[in-house]
Write a protein that holds these residues in place. Sequence first.
Motif, PDB file in Angstrom:
ATOM      1  N   GLU A  11       0.884  -1.244   0.091  1.00 11.68           N
ATOM      2  CA  GLU A  11      -0.045   0.023  -0.113  1.00 11.68           C
ATOM      3  C   GLU A  11       0.928   1.331   0.237  1.00 11.68           C
ATOM      4  O   GLU A  11       0.443   2.295  -0.503  1.00 11.68           O
ATOM      5  N   PHE A  12       2.093   1.100   0.671  1.00  9.83           N
ATOM      6  CA  PHE A  12       2.861   2.688   0.761  1.00  9.83           C
ATOM      7  C   PHE A  12       3.986   2.395  -0.208  1.00  9.83           C
ATOM      8  O   PHE A  12       4.732   3.338  -0.306  1.00  9.83           O
ATOM      9  N   PRO A  26      15.509   2.841 -12.121  1.00  7.13           N
ATOM     10  CA  PRO A  26      15.756   3.695 -10.849  1.00  7.13           C
ATOM     11  C   PRO A  26      14.745   4.278 -10.110  1.00  7.13           C
ATOM     12  O   PRO A  26      13.806   4.991 -10.768  1.00  7.13           O
ATOM     13  N   VAL A  27      15.011   4.098  -8.699  1.00  8.48           N
ATOM     14  CA  VAL A  27      13.813   4.794  -7.927  1.00  8.48           C
ATOM     15  C   VAL A  27      14.451   6.024  -7.426  1.00  8.48           C
ATOM     16  O   VAL A  27      15.702   6.336  -6.818  1.00  8.48           O
ATOM     17  N   LEU A  28      13.581   7.356  -7.526  1.00  8.74           N
ATOM     18  CA  LEU A  28      13.976   8.621  -7.086  1.00  8.74           C
ATOM     19  C   LEU A  28      13.351   8.786  -5.962  1.00  8.74           C
ATOM     20  O   LEU A  28      12.243   8.513  -5.614  1.00  8.74           O
ATOM     21  N   SER A  32       9.599  15.747  -0.906  1.00  9.05           N
ATOM     22  CA  SER A  32       8.765  15.409   0.139  1.00  9.05           C
ATOM     23  C   SER A  32       8.696  14.004   0.714  1.00  9.05           C
ATOM     24  O   SER A  32       7.733  13.533   1.532  1.00  9.05           O
ATOM     25  N   PHE A  33       9.959  13.606   0.493  1.00  8.14           N
ATOM     26  CA  PHE A  33      10.244  11.998   0.903  1.00  8.14           C
ATOM     27  C   PHE A  33       9.370  11.187   0.212  1.00  8.14           C
ATOM     28  O   PHE A  33       9.506   9.864   0.542  1.00  8.14           O
ATOM     29  N   THR A 178      10.462   7.653   2.857  1.00  2.00           N
ATOM     30  CA  THR A 178       9.297   7.088   3.521  1.00  2.00           C
ATOM     31  C   THR A 178       9.061   5.583   3.241  1.00  2.00           C
ATOM     32  O   THR A 178       9.142   4.661   4.039  1.00  2.00           O
ATOM     33  N   ALA A 179       9.009   5.225   1.637  1.00  2.00           N
ATOM     34  CA  ALA A 179       8.836   4.001   1.269  1.00  2.00           C
ATOM     35  C   ALA A 179       9.933   2.877   1.637  1.00  2.00           C
ATOM     36  O   ALA A 179       9.586   1.754   2.107  1.00  2.00           O
TER      37      ALA A 179
END
Length: 385
Positions: A11-12, A26-28, A32-33, A178-179
């Motif tokens: 979910e997150f 690639p994860v950016l 805002s986190f 956050t993730a």
Amino acid sequence: MMPKVPEPILEFLKCEVCSCWLSCGPVLVLPSFKSICGRCSNNANILQLGPQSKLRHVTYELLASFYKFPCIYWSKHCPGYLDWDDSTKHEDNCLYGTTVIKYCAKPQLMFKQERKLNLAEDITLYDIPDNLLEQLKCYLCEGYLSCNPIVITGDGKNICHRCVTTHGVPEGRVWRHTAFEILLETFIFPCIYKFRGCTIRYRFGEQMWTHEIECSYGRIFKKAKNVNANGKERGVIETHTGHIYATLTPNKPLFAPPDEVGKQGPFLSEFQRHRESLVKKWGNNGTDRNGNVVEIMENKQDETDTDSRIYGQQNGARNMVRYDSVEFGNTIRNNLIDELKTKQKQRSDDIISISSSARLSDYSYHSGFSGNRPSKPKKFEYSVY
Ligand SMILES: [Zn+2]
Ligand SMILES: [Zn+2]
Ligand SMILES: [Zn+2]
Ligand SMILES: [Zn+2]
């Protein structure tokens, strides 16, 4: 077989732009986190963001590759669970993303509602594999990233909760992800003193932090010292001529005379006795290099009265001359030089006496000289015993 991402966590793990799973790189990370998935990171809108507005978080990608992620058409009942970075290949050709499958292959899907995440599902916790654990270390202190907050620096490095709490947040561009922190909650971390033998493991969170502070493997034990009432320590001292067991006085060179007036008596009289025995041995008449008579004690009575020499503080001390340390040092040095010279002279005398009487035949047996070999080794004319 790699496990599936638990649904309450999934979910997150969604992209801020396309709302798909963060299942390919690639994860950016944004200021805002929040996160951007690999599908969107090449979008024109994202590409035009400056380096101050996004950063790549490789540690998230490494951690997420522990799990299999569902296809983005999961809500449309695609059963596919895919390895990290395989998502885009499958999703480009996934029939569940088209309307064809509904009319032809599986018409029953026409009447099925969209699949929803089961947020009440039990979450299975996993021990972090060692190779992954190596990557989940603080960039500053090398401690495991086992509790939040985890701060990410501008170049994508992670700083742990211990360092942030102790030293504060470093200057420059620092964000949280956050993730990443939510995904970490599905893992069990070992204690940072694992390498010392601690076997405690806790789920990501404050419990581990509390344990680390109290962990018995983290304490430093100081060996008790053998100190007497005067604060002096008895112990083994390594010297050039071997080890001696003696009293260590802080800030003093080895064999330094005692400071206290009462205790100098026995030291000096012992030294004088030692000197006398050397004089007897080597024939020096108690003079130094310049021919001056060296006198440590003025009290002539001490020459004969053994007890007063040893217990100088009782009888001899009142007449004792206190030499200053430079003069005292010179006296010792001159005595030692005298002693060495005498020894050296005697040794060279010995050598001369040997070489003058030596013949080749005395040595030929040992040196392998074949001619004129005596039938038996010659007996020595003297014995040391
Ligand atoms: Zn996306
Ligand atoms: Zn699919
Ligand atoms: Zn740290
Ligand atoms: Zn521990």
